[in-house]
Write an enzyme that holds these catalytic residues in place. Structure first.
Site, PDB file in Angstrom:
ATOM      1  N   VAL A 146       7.675  -8.102   6.383  1.00 51.90           N
ATOM      2  CA  VAL A 146       7.236  -9.422   5.911  1.00 51.90           C
ATOM      3  C   VAL A 146       6.239 -10.010   6.898  1.00 51.90           C
ATOM      4  O   VAL A 146       6.542 -10.148   8.084  1.00 51.90           O
ATOM      5  CB  VAL A 146       8.422 -10.410   5.789  1.00 51.90           C
ATOM      6  CG1 VAL A 146       7.943 -11.728   5.191  1.00 51.90           C
ATOM      7  CG2 VAL A 146       9.534  -9.830   4.956  1.00 51.90           C
ATOM      8  N   GLY A 153       3.584  -8.966   8.346  1.00 52.64           N
ATOM      9  CA  GLY A 153       3.006  -8.118   9.397  1.00 52.64           C
ATOM     10  C   GLY A 153       3.540  -8.443  10.773  1.00 52.64           C
ATOM     11  O   GLY A 153       4.726  -8.313  11.058  1.00 52.64           O
ATOM     12  N   ASP A 193       4.087  -8.708  -4.777  1.00 56.21           N
ATOM     13  CA  ASP A 193       4.244  -8.368  -3.358  1.00 56.21           C
ATOM     14  C   ASP A 193       4.854  -9.549  -2.589  1.00 56.21           C
ATOM     15  O   ASP A 193       5.789  -9.387  -1.804  1.00 56.21           O
ATOM     16  CB  ASP A 193       2.860  -7.997  -2.789  1.00 56.21           C
ATOM     17  CG  ASP A 193       2.888  -7.766  -1.289  1.00 56.21           C
ATOM     18  OD1 ASP A 193       3.136  -6.630  -0.870  1.00 56.21           O
ATOM     19  OD2 ASP A 193       2.661  -8.745  -0.545  1.00 56.21           O
ATOM     20  N   LYS A 244       8.643 -10.089  -0.568  1.00 57.78           N
ATOM     21  CA  LYS A 244       8.786 -10.586   0.804  1.00 57.78           C
ATOM     22  C   LYS A 244       9.650 -11.856   0.837  1.00 57.78           C
ATOM     23  O   LYS A 244      10.459 -12.035   1.755  1.00 57.78           O
ATOM     24  CB  LYS A 244       7.408 -10.854   1.394  1.00 57.78           C
ATOM     25  CG  LYS A 244       6.628  -9.558   1.602  1.00 57.78           C
ATOM     26  CD  LYS A 244       5.169  -9.829   1.863  1.00 57.78           C
ATOM     27  CE  LYS A 244       4.403  -8.545   2.129  1.00 57.78           C
ATOM     28  NZ  LYS A 244       2.949  -8.773   2.148  1.00 57.78           N
ATOM     29  N   GLY A 298      -2.481  -4.429   8.387  1.00 58.91           N
ATOM     30  CA  GLY A 298      -3.343  -3.643   9.282  1.00 58.91           C
ATOM     31  C   GLY A 298      -2.487  -2.670  10.067  1.00 58.91           C
ATOM     32  O   GLY A 298      -1.377  -3.011  10.485  1.00 58.91           O
TER      33      GLY A 298
HETATM   34  N1  LIG Z   1      -0.763  -0.749   5.654  1.00 63.58           N
HETATM   35  C1  LIG Z   1      -0.391  -1.957   6.066  1.00 63.58           C
HETATM   36  O1  LIG Z   1      -1.200  -2.749   6.554  1.00 63.58           O
HETATM   37  C2  LIG Z   1       1.062  -2.354   5.966  1.00 63.58           C
HETATM   38  C3  LIG Z   1       1.447  -3.657   6.384  1.00 63.58           C
HETATM   39  C4  LIG Z   1       2.797  -4.030   6.351  1.00 63.58           C
HETATM   40  C5  LIG Z   1       3.727  -3.119   5.866  1.00 63.58           C
HETATM   41  N2  LIG Z   1       3.314  -1.869   5.437  1.00 63.58           N
HETATM   42  C6  LIG Z   1       4.356  -0.958   4.955  1.00 63.58           C
HETATM   43  O2  LIG Z   1       4.379   0.198   5.800  1.00 63.58           O
HETATM   44  C7  LIG Z   1       4.788   1.335   5.047  1.00 63.58           C
HETATM   45  C8  LIG Z   1       3.748   2.454   5.229  1.00 63.58           C
HETATM   46  O3  LIG Z   1       2.510   1.996   4.714  1.00 63.58           O
HETATM   47  P1  LIG Z   1       1.143   2.787   4.997  1.00 63.58           P
HETATM   48  O4  LIG Z   1       0.040   1.844   4.639  1.00 63.58           O
HETATM   49  O5  LIG Z   1       1.159   3.420   6.336  1.00 63.58           O
HETATM   50  O6  LIG Z   1       1.245   3.942   3.882  1.00 63.58           O
HETATM   51  P2  LIG Z   1       0.350   5.263   3.753  1.00 63.58           P
HETATM   52  O7  LIG Z   1      -0.881   5.149   4.579  1.00 63.58           O
HETATM   53  O8  LIG Z   1       0.232   5.555   2.298  1.00 63.58           O
HETATM   54  O9  LIG Z   1       1.267   6.404   4.435  1.00 63.58           O
HETATM   55  C9  LIG Z   1       2.440   6.874   3.830  1.00 63.58           C
HETATM   56  C10 LIG Z   1       2.943   8.085   4.608  1.00 63.58           C
HETATM   57  O10 LIG Z   1       4.176   8.493   4.006  1.00 63.58           O
HETATM   58  C11 LIG Z   1       4.104   9.867   3.679  1.00 63.58           C
HETATM   59  N3  LIG Z   1       4.834  10.144   2.442  1.00 63.58           N
HETATM   60  C12 LIG Z   1       4.588   9.652   1.189  1.00 63.58           C
HETATM   61  N4  LIG Z   1       5.483  10.164   0.319  1.00 63.58           N
HETATM   62  C13 LIG Z   1       6.285  10.980   1.045  1.00 63.58           C
HETATM   63  C14 LIG Z   1       7.382  11.814   0.707  1.00 63.58           C
HETATM   64  N5  LIG Z   1       7.832  11.916  -0.556  1.00 63.58           N
HETATM   65  N6  LIG Z   1       7.993  12.525   1.691  1.00 63.58           N
HETATM   66  C15 LIG Z   1       7.536  12.454   2.967  1.00 63.58           C
HETATM   67  N7  LIG Z   1       6.489  11.706   3.345  1.00 63.58           N
HETATM   68  C16 LIG Z   1       5.876  10.969   2.393  1.00 63.58           C
HETATM   69  C17 LIG Z   1       2.646  10.161   3.492  1.00 63.58           C
HETATM   70  O11 LIG Z   1       2.496  11.558   3.672  1.00 63.58           O
HETATM   71  P3  LIG Z   1       1.090  12.335   3.543  1.00 63.58           P
HETATM   72  O12 LIG Z   1       0.416  12.008   4.864  1.00 63.58           O
HETATM   73  O13 LIG Z   1       1.495  13.760   3.419  1.00 63.58           O
HETATM   74  O14 LIG Z   1       0.418  11.742   2.343  1.00 63.58           O
HETATM   75  C18 LIG Z   1       2.009   9.293   4.571  1.00 63.58           C
HETATM   76  O15 LIG Z   1       2.027   9.982   5.806  1.00 63.58           O
HETATM   77  C19 LIG Z   1       4.962   0.850   3.598  1.00 63.58           C
HETATM   78  O16 LIG Z   1       6.317   0.510   3.382  1.00 63.58           O
HETATM   79  C20 LIG Z   1       4.107  -0.413   3.560  1.00 63.58           C
HETATM   80  O17 LIG Z   1       4.540  -1.336   2.574  1.00 63.58           O
HETATM   81  C21 LIG Z   1       2.026  -1.479   5.486  1.00 63.58           C
END
Ligand SMILES: NC(=O)c1ccc[n+]([C@@H]2O[C@H](COP(=O)([O-])OP(=O)(O)OC[C@H]3O[C@@H](n4cnc5c(N)ncnc54)[C@H](OP(=O)(O)O)[C@@H]3O)[C@@H](O)[C@H]2O)c1
Length: 407
Positions: free
Chosen positions: A117, A119, A186, A190, A287
């Site tokens: 929630v 960030g 979204d 949160k 981010g």
């Molecule tokens: N991005 C942001 O700014 C942000 C902010 C706050 C919270 N979040 C939260 O942080 C979390 C991660 O977000 P992200 O942006 O880093 O996501 P992302 O870039 O899409 O990365 C997801 C990762 O999970 C792996 N993955 C997906 N499905 C899988 C499976 N079935 N088995 C094993 N590994 C799997 C992917 O593997 P591959 O590398 O093989 O594709 C990738 O390495 C989410 O819950 C998101 O809501 C993100």
């Protein structure tokens, strides 16, 4: 030399890879604070690693895959095997909170989720720890950076909704498919998580009603400015008569509200309690490096005893009809008596007018009003009747107004 603290990493995307880099850079500093040097003991992605192997080699599991499955199975599996879990997964926490809390309690492990929630804004820690002994009455949050950027851009440059979304996508503030952000889903996830913490209550995403920003027009923002109002997508969680209301909708704020000045992709949350009056925290809501910093903070907290354990939560009834003030925008025939007809229909439902701006446009006029707080069901009943008047030229538009100011 103490044993290293072994961190199993599930997911190596935007946040996972930033977390791994940060942990490697900060390992010595963490060892100085926590007494053990953290190290990554294994990484799971779609193409590498095995969950069972990583679990066997970890003291704590960090889940950064996102979505419900297989993240749910991995998080439950790790807790049942006695491992603390740190996650940033708002979908999972908001849809399966009861099951996850139960598993944490039963297995006496920590479930930490600061990054799920707002960030890097430390609102989870503040609610779970700093204010653990306080009676929280209400939260207001800007918990979605994409929509806050879009509304700031529309208000600041006069861009249309579609132009502002396209610009947010160019800058990386919005996904190629921004549906979850712009519909309010979204933010609703949160707010469910924050309500659970603030009220010690078993709140799920299905308890949160939400509206998005897709129907906001630039002229709403312009008229509002004349009335001294700023539009934000606001999440609210509050206690009402022994129950709870958790909701997300666009809302106007007066300039003295702490959230009125939060612009661009920033997030902020205001907590109100009789003990503390009001506190507001703001910062980047997303981010890779920012989110990774919140994840690492959770890992360090889990390394330092005493652990704060989740505990069983109450069921508190969800209140569906709440009191809100409203902005009402009407396109009407410019002829005598229309304002009186509108005022009469509002009056029949006990809705009273706080301020009015009237603009003549040839044969038509615009009436833009701010109305005093009233039960939402009464307001919408009045608006339905107003919409049937002969003099009304298009469907009435309404947006809630949050009246508090803390200056
Ligand atoms: N991005 C942001 O700014 C942000 C902010 C706050 C919270 N979040 C939260 O942080 C979390 C991660 O977000 P992200 O942006 O880093 O996501 P992302 O870039 O899409 O990365 C997801 C990762 O999970 C792996 N993955 C997906 N499905 C899988 C499976 N079935 N088995 C094993 N590994 C799997 C992917 O593997 P591959 O590398 O093989 O594709 C990738 O390495 C989410 O819950 C998101 O809501 C993100």
């Amino acid at each position: 030399m103490p044993d290293p603290f072994r961190v199993g990493l599930l997911g190596h995307g935007t946040v996972g890879s930033a977390f791994r880099r940060l942990l490697e850079q900060r390992a010595e500093a963490v060892a100085g604070v926590a007494g053990r040097r953290p190290e990554i003991s294994g990484v799971l992605t779609r193409s590498q690693g095995s969950f069972e192997d990583i679990l066997a080699r970890s003291d704590l599991v960090v889940e950064l895959i996102g979505g419900v499955e297989p993240a749910r199975q991995y998080v439950l599996g790790a807790m049942r095997a006695g491992r603390h879990v740190v996650t940033a997964n708002k979908q999972l926490l908001s849809q399966h909170g009861d099951e996850l809390w139960e598993a944490a309690v039963e297995n006496e492990v920590q479930l930490r989720f600061e990054a799920a929630v707002a960030g890097v804004v430390p609102i989870v820690r503040v609610l779970a720890e700093t204010l653990a002994g306080s009676y929280v009455e209400r939260l207001h949050g800007i918990v979605n950076g994409t929509t806050n950027y879009v509304l700031s851009e529309m208000a600041g440059t006069g861009a249309s909704y579609a132009e502002a979304v396209a610009h947010a996508q160019e800058l990386g503030y919005a996904e190629a498919d921004p549906t979850e952000d712009v519909t309010g889903l979204d933010a609703a996830a949160k707010m469910a998580i924050l309500a659970r913490l603030a009220f010690d209550a078993a709140v799920d995403l299905s308890d949160v009603r939400y509206e998005g920003i897709e129907h906001i027009t630039v002229d709403d923002l312009e008229y509002a400015r004349e009335l001294g109002l700023q539009l934000k997508l606001i999440g609210t969680a509050e206690r009402i008569d022994g129950g709870l209301s958790v909701r997300v909708h666009p809302a106007f704020l007066y300039g003295g509200h702490p959230l009125a000045s939060v612009n661009g992709p920033f997030n902020a949350v205001t907590v109100e309690s009789p003990d503390i009056t009001e506190i507001t925290m703001s910062g980047p809501g997303a981010g890779g490096p920012q989110t990774a910093s919140a994840v690492l903070g959770d890992v360090v907290s889990a390394m330092i005893p005493p652990p704060s354990l989740p505990h069983r939560l109450e069921r508190i009834p969800i209140v569906s009809d709440v009191v809100s003030a409203f902005y009402l925008h009407l396109e009407v025939a410019d002829r005598p008596g229309v304002l009186a007809q509108v005022a009469e229909l509002l009056g029949l439902q006990d809705v009273s007018v706080k301020s009015v701006v009237q603009k003549g446009l040839g044969d038509e006029a615009r009436l833009v009003m701010v109305l005093h707080p009233v039960l939402e069901s009464r307001f919408f009943a009045a608006v339905r009747l107003i919409g049937r008047l002969d003099a009304i030229r298009s469907a009435p538009r309404s947006i809630r107004v949050i009246e508090e100011e803390f200056v």
